[in-house]
Design a protein around this motif. Sequence first.
Motif, PDB file in Angstrom:
ATOM      1  N   ALA A  67      -1.931 -73.549 -83.163  1.00 49.53           N
ATOM      2  CA  ALA A  67      -1.773 -73.643 -81.716  1.00 49.53           C
ATOM      3  C   ALA A  67      -3.176 -73.706 -81.135  1.00 49.53           C
ATOM      4  N   GLY A  68      -3.372 -74.529 -80.111  1.00 51.40           N
ATOM      5  CA  GLY A  68      -4.721 -74.655 -79.587  1.00 51.40           C
ATOM      6  C   GLY A  68      -4.784 -75.338 -78.246  1.00 51.40           C
ATOM      7  N   LEU A  69      -6.023 -75.560 -77.808  1.00 57.58           N
ATOM      8  CA  LEU A  69      -6.282 -76.175 -76.506  1.00 57.58           C
ATOM      9  C   LEU A  69      -7.274 -77.316 -76.684  1.00 57.58           C
ATOM     10  N   ARG A  71      -9.732 -79.869 -74.771  1.00 54.54           N
ATOM     11  CA  ARG A  71     -10.436 -80.055 -73.501  1.00 54.54           C
ATOM     12  C   ARG A  71     -10.805 -81.521 -73.365  1.00 54.54           C
ATOM     13  N   CYS A 154       0.620 -80.316 -70.781  1.00 51.72           N
ATOM     14  CA  CYS A 154      -0.530 -80.368 -69.875  1.00 51.72           C
ATOM     15  C   CYS A 154      -0.702 -79.005 -69.197  1.00 51.72           C
ATOM     16  N   GLU A 155      -1.842 -78.356 -69.470  1.00 48.10           N
ATOM     17  CA  GLU A 155      -2.101 -77.039 -68.884  1.00 48.10           C
ATOM     18  C   GLU A 155      -2.946 -77.145 -67.622  1.00 48.10           C
ATOM     19  N   ALA A 159      -6.968 -80.277 -69.552  1.00 46.41           N
ATOM     20  CA  ALA A 159      -6.661 -79.423 -70.701  1.00 46.41           C
ATOM     21  C   ALA A 159      -5.238 -79.653 -71.186  1.00 46.41           C
ATOM     22  N   ARG A 161      -2.483 -78.215 -73.976  1.00 49.36           N
ATOM     23  CA  ARG A 161      -2.093 -77.201 -74.936  1.00 49.36           C
ATOM     24  C   ARG A 161      -1.253 -77.865 -76.024  1.00 49.36           C
ATOM     25  N   PHE A 162      -1.471 -77.497 -77.303  1.00 49.92           N
ATOM     26  CA  PHE A 162      -0.709 -78.133 -78.374  1.00 49.92           C
ATOM     27  C   PHE A 162      -0.264 -77.124 -79.425  1.00 49.92           C
ATOM     28  N   ASP A 190     -11.075 -76.930 -77.825  1.00 51.25           N
ATOM     29  CA  ASP A 190     -11.625 -75.798 -77.084  1.00 51.25           C
ATOM     30  C   ASP A 190     -11.157 -74.455 -77.644  1.00 51.25           C
TER      31      ASP A 190
END
Length: 295
Positions: A67-69, A71, A154-155, A159, A161-162, A190
């Motif tokens: 899980a991550g972000l 940028r 889409c956060e 950004a 989120r996945f 990120d």
Amino acid sequence: MNAVLLVDKPAGISSAEVVRRVKSRVKPARVGHLGTLDPFATGLLPIMIGEATKLAPFIDAGDKEYAGLIRLGVETDTLDRDGAEVHRAEVPAISADQLAMVAAQFTGAIEQIPPVYSAIKRAGVPLYRLARRGDDVAPPDKRSVEIKRLDLICEAPDAIRFVATCSPGTYARSLARDIGVALGTVAHLDALRRTRNGAFSIGEAMPLSDILESLDSGAPPLRVINLRDALVGLPEVVVDTAAEKRLRNGDSRALDSQVPNVGALFKVISNSGELIAVARATSRVTAIVERIFNP
């Protein structure tokens, strides 16, 4: 201690540093890890101690979950937040439909170019070392990987989120870069957290600080996986004391007529429940020992 410890790695230290800190507390036992996590990443890092270091070839082939972000708008030389900025681009408006299309584009078998800052070796030297000393490093060759699940949300305007489930050898940093390109901009990773590594999950892991505190006190950590249980999914063959002695003396014929499916790996277990060996069936009645584990 011959066991697997599931560490919840904090950000800011390398996987090698986790090994060093554990090793300093269990020496002279050997210590290793499965599946490197970058220093900025957190999450599941299996640590192998003693005879457990021999398990790596048999348990390091499972899927990984992250899980991550991501940028958007900035690409770095390392493809993560710790790198230096190398490109900047406008970030277009992104709709939920676009994200769904991009997620579908990267789901399944894909080709991926690993980062230049990686442990892939060229002439015996890891590429990240060449890059860090200023050498002009050509990108590694493409490799085939499989993304079995990819969710994108889409956060913020810049950004994404996945959550991804992928085959071993997949680089989340490369995935972040390529998703940015598919969305019409540039990107870097990120934040990243590994939540599964093969049969092991983050819910079974303990914070590194708790494990080190336990080892310092002389008490074993609360969650320790023994050798037998670490080999999830392999069939078992139980042998008596006489057969165990023959196996430890190098006689694979002690397994004759006890093998499961031809070609399959299986665990050889003693009467007391300990892992003696990992073997492979070579016919319906014969097998070869792949690895012996000392008591």
